[in-house]
Design a protein around this motif. Structure first.
Motif, PDB file in Angstrom:
ATOM      1  N   ALA A  63       0.827  -1.208   0.000  1.00  0.00           N
ATOM      2  CA  ALA A  63       0.000   0.000   0.000  1.00  0.00           C
ATOM      3  C   ALA A  63       0.860   1.257   0.000  1.00  0.00           C
ATOM      4  O   ALA A  63       0.525   2.250  -0.662  1.00  0.00           O
ATOM      5  CB  ALA A  63      -0.931  -0.011   1.219  1.00  0.00           C
ATOM      6  N   LEU A  64       1.980   1.225   0.718  1.00  0.00           N
ATOM      7  CA  LEU A  64       2.871   2.379   0.747  1.00  0.00           C
ATOM      8  C   LEU A  64       3.482   2.627  -0.634  1.00  0.00           C
ATOM      9  O   LEU A  64       3.575   3.773  -1.097  1.00  0.00           O
ATOM     10  CB  LEU A  64       3.977   2.163   1.778  1.00  0.00           C
ATOM     11  N   HIS A  65       3.922   1.563  -1.298  1.00  0.00           N
ATOM     12  CA  HIS A  65       4.524   1.716  -2.621  1.00  0.00           C
ATOM     13  C   HIS A  65       3.509   2.183  -3.657  1.00  0.00           C
ATOM     14  O   HIS A  65       3.833   2.982  -4.545  1.00  0.00           O
ATOM     15  CB  HIS A  65       5.150   0.395  -3.066  1.00  0.00           C
ATOM     16  N   LEU A  66       2.288   1.682  -3.561  1.00  0.00           N
ATOM     17  CA  LEU A  66       1.262   2.007  -4.543  1.00  0.00           C
ATOM     18  C   LEU A  66       0.536   3.311  -4.228  1.00  0.00           C
ATOM     19  O   LEU A  66      -0.261   3.781  -5.062  1.00  0.00           O
ATOM     20  CB  LEU A  66       0.238   0.868  -4.634  1.00  0.00           C
ATOM     21  N   ARG A  67       0.802   3.892  -3.040  1.00  0.00           N
ATOM     22  CA  ARG A  67       0.099   5.105  -2.621  1.00  0.00           C
ATOM     23  C   ARG A  67      -1.402   4.887  -2.625  1.00  0.00           C
ATOM     24  O   ARG A  67      -2.172   5.732  -3.070  1.00  0.00           O
ATOM     25  CB  ARG A  67       0.457   6.302  -3.518  1.00  0.00           C
ATOM     26  N   ARG A  68      -1.813   3.730  -2.102  1.00  0.00           N
ATOM     27  CA  ARG A  68      -3.226   3.398  -2.027  1.00  0.00           C
ATOM     28  C   ARG A  68      -3.665   3.311  -0.570  1.00  0.00           C
ATOM     29  O   ARG A  68      -2.870   2.948   0.310  1.00  0.00           O
ATOM     30  CB  ARG A  68      -3.498   2.057  -2.715  1.00  0.00           C
TER      31      ARG A  68
END
Length: 323
Positions: A63-68
């Motif tokens: 989620a952090l990498h995808l900014r979701r």
């Protein structure tokens, strides 16, 4: 249930109507609200670690990498809300912006609130005294979601707590804001060009301010959004598609031991094995939260007899179904 004898003065309240002023015992670590140590040299305890499996941490990282947004589900007491604070602490994201959702919550309030009546009243008083009309920014405060989208060099941490308690349309209302990373404040966008930049109040506890240009707020770094749900209802597919889902299971016996040790010390269960056994037995027949176990162990560690007139039943009561 075997237990060591209770401390002779553990009953602070006697129920006899006689006024007393007993010394208050030390509060549990999770119920200490920033109390300043009496001794200037005393150190503030370090934050307790948040225990999470590698697989669960991997979902957080995705989620952090995808900014979701991260949609976290699980029974009460599994650490859903605490996860947001653990992420913010480990990534040095500062104060967590907290939006506790209820049946009356609206996205508008979470973005900003404008006190038009307060401004009108203040303007009237100032004009009567021949002063200068107050700035609109002093009467406009960003909410937790609105503050999270203020541009900055580092993302903010936003906790949207118990979204399933909100209106059925609330998840869809969040979609556009989370997709665009922006929102408009019409009260500011209508101002003349010479008033294009306005400093408004934020939801930060330190009374922070943020500059809004032409009534438009757009994040430069998408916030770390943790949305919690108790699974009370389903969310729209369009909303779920834009989130990463993490289901936190009830901790097993070993995880419970680790949690107790992290919060109360490695020897906390030395004389409270029976408390853990009772918790596991009761949880097998009804919903219990981990913090109920922590409460029971804390009381035992403080010398209280959990056999006293149904005290264990009061602490380890079921959360679902009939009482």
């Amino acid at each position: 249930m075997n237990s060591r004898p209770p401390a002779p003065d553990w009953r602070l309240f006697q129920g006899d109507g006689v006024p007393r002023m007993p010394a208050m015992p030390e509060a549990p670590p999770w119920r200490s609200f920033g109390r300043v140590p009496e001794e200037p040299s005393a150190q503030v305890p370090a934050p307790r670690p948040y225990l999470i499996s590698r697989a669960e941490a991997d979902v957080v990282n995705a989620a952090l990498h995808l900014r979701r947004p991260l949609l976290v589900t699980g029974h009460p007491g599994t650490g859903k809300s605490s996860l947001a604070y653990a992420i913010a602490r480990e990534l040095s994201l500062g104060e967590v912006l907290h939006w506790p959702v209820n049946s009356r919550s609206s996205l508008q309030d979470a973005l900003y609130r404008y006190d038009a009546i307060g401004r009108l009243r203040e303007s009237t008083l100032v004009r009567e005294r021949g002063g200068t009309e107050p700035d609109i920014g002093s009467f406009l405060r960003l909410g937790p979601v609105g503050t999270a989208l203020v541009p900055g060099s580092r993302p903010r941490a936003l906790l949207v707590d118990e979204l399933d308690k909100g209106d059925v349309d609330l998840p869809n209302d969040l979609l556009t804001v989370f997709e665009d990373g922006a929102y408009e404040i019409p009260e500011l966008s209508r101002l003349p060009e010479e008033s294009a930049e306005v400093e408004v109040l934020t939801a930060d506890s330190d009374g922070g301010r943020a500059k809004v240009v032409r009534g438009r707020v757009r994040c430069s770094e998408f916030p770390v959004v943790v949305i919690t749900s108790n699974g009370e209802r389903d969310f729209p597919p369009a909303f779920l598609r834009r989130c990463l889902r993490l289901d936190l299971p009830d901790p097993d016996e070993q995880r419970l031991r680790d949690i107790v040790a992290a919060h109360l010390g490695p020897d906390a269960l030395t004389r409270a094995e029976d408390v853990l056994t009772a918790f596991l037995e009761r949880r097998a027949h009804g919903e219990l939260a981990t913090d109920q176990l922590l409460n029971a162990v804390f009381l035992r560690k403080g010398g209280l007899s959990l056999d006293a007139d149904g005290l264990l039943d009061a602490v380890l009561h079921r959360l679902g179904g009939a009482v």
